[in-house]
Write an enzyme that holds these catalytic residues in place. Sequence first.
Site, mmCIF file in Angstrom:
data_model
loop_
_atom_site.group_PDB
_atom_site.id
_atom_site.type_symbol
_atom_site.label_atom_id
_atom_site.label_comp_id
_atom_site.label_asym_id
_atom_site.label_seq_id
_atom_site.Cartn_x
_atom_site.Cartn_y
_atom_site.Cartn_z
ATOM 1 C CD GLU A 26 -2.839 1.022 2.498
ATOM 2 O OE1 GLU A 26 -3.706 1.900 2.639
ATOM 3 O OE2 GLU A 26 -2.745 0.032 3.255
ATOM 4 C CD GLU A 172 -9.922 -2.432 6.495
ATOM 5 O OE1 GLU A 172 -9.906 -1.293 7.005
ATOM 6 O OE2 GLU A 172 -9.116 -3.321 6.827
ATOM 7 C CD GLU A 291 -5.882 -4.628 4.664
ATOM 8 O OE1 GLU A 291 -5.691 -4.310 5.864
ATOM 9 O OE2 GLU A 291 -6.381 -3.859 3.827
#
Length: 503
Positions: A26, A172, A291
């Site tokens: 990321e 998310e 994740e």
Amino acid sequence: MKATVTAHKDYAISRIDDRVYGAFLEHLGRAIYTGIYEPDHPTADKNGMRGDVAKLVKDLNVPMVRYPGGNFVSAYNWEDGIGPREERPVRLDLAWHTSESNAVGIHEFADWCDTVGTQMMLAVNLGSRGLDAARNFVEYVNHPGGSYWSDQRIKNGRKDPWDVKLWCLGNEMDGPWQVGHKSADEYGHLANETAKALRAFDKSLELIVCGSSNAKMPSYPQWEATVLDHTYDAIDYISLHMYFANREKNTPNYLALSVELENYINSVAGVIQFIKAKKRSKKDVYISFDEWNVWYHSNQQDRKILEGNDGWPHAPALLEDVYNFEDVLQVGLILNAFIRRADVVKIACIAQLVNVIAPIMTDPKGAAWRQTIYYPYYFASIYGRGTALNLVVNSPTYDADNVKGVPFADVTGVHNEDEGTLTFFAVNRNGKEALDLEIALEGFGDATIIDHQVMTHANLEAVNTAKNPDEVVPAKGTGASIKSGKLSVSLPPHSYQMIRAKL
């Protein structure tokens, strides 16, 4: 103490999807800048990518890497990362309160993936943006040419499309912290419409919708049911996330968290089956656990930046957990959980790969080294490919505060028919006593031990550093044997082991 296991050749769970050993990068902290990309580093290649890091990644044989986020993607304009570098805008990243130079974008990341031998798994922004930006991104990445966005890619130096198959529809979105957070109905509707549009472009894409950010979210597991009710026939996977912490310094409780992980997987697998039955569908949806990792060591030191007290720094040190030997056991347990649920968990991504809660660490202009957790990830990725066996494990147990009946011996088995090998991954959760492990090998014929690796340490807090990168490393095991169809090995207190046999 003694534990027994029965492994039968005909009793299998599922073939393990190689992508369960995936990773994540990321635009966060030093994952990209001074992580994989550092043009003035002594090992940098012509693209500015660190050669020392690339080698450590290559050694892991990572099947694919999720990019560019994470929370970052929910306010990311993918177009900022294309075209001449000197013309790319600097943006403020609201997720991590930092500034983003956009020196690395889709072209640079794709070239790096080619260098390390991995595939891309890309995420689209369904937070601050939506369907239109998503379809344009897919067109830019995957269309051969003759359209506006594909011609822009060609103009920017890449003639052939990358043909990326895996696409995450946001990140998310159940989390109030997320830029553009939505209710389950809002997100489910948007994700479904986005999936339909992407399917109109290419029916072969594999699409992933957001599940719960963790099993303690107030909306869990209703979130999964609602989102899947909207999207079931248009998507292929639902994503789950979970991070592991030992803030109370209670090792038995900490090592029981992987049981909670399996309960989480089991519950969502049940929701999937419920929606499948409700829709009278013939298709299967699987889990992308994109994740996962240990994350708590760096929480206090990150506060100044995350609370905005340090302005908008570019690529500061963030989420740089320094992992200890105890975390080796935890990562081994997590990977064992994914192997055990290979029937439903088809994709997983360790978060993240370099510097940010990662198995690889770097110093700017300096060394790169393996953190302690690099090794169980390495062993699983290299040797955990094949068919997951449905083992019968009988082990002494203990009661943690939140989980009862936790087995001291956590064991998985992988049969690789192509190579004619059998691999077992074993963790002893008991910190006081060794476990004598006996594995009955049924239906495999003659077998010989060909490799035995052990990780143990007198100090649970022992770490690897740039100055001492080999404090916690595997050692060649001794004493493992196969006689009369039974594999015997001793598991020292608090240990991780890999035992391989040639059939």
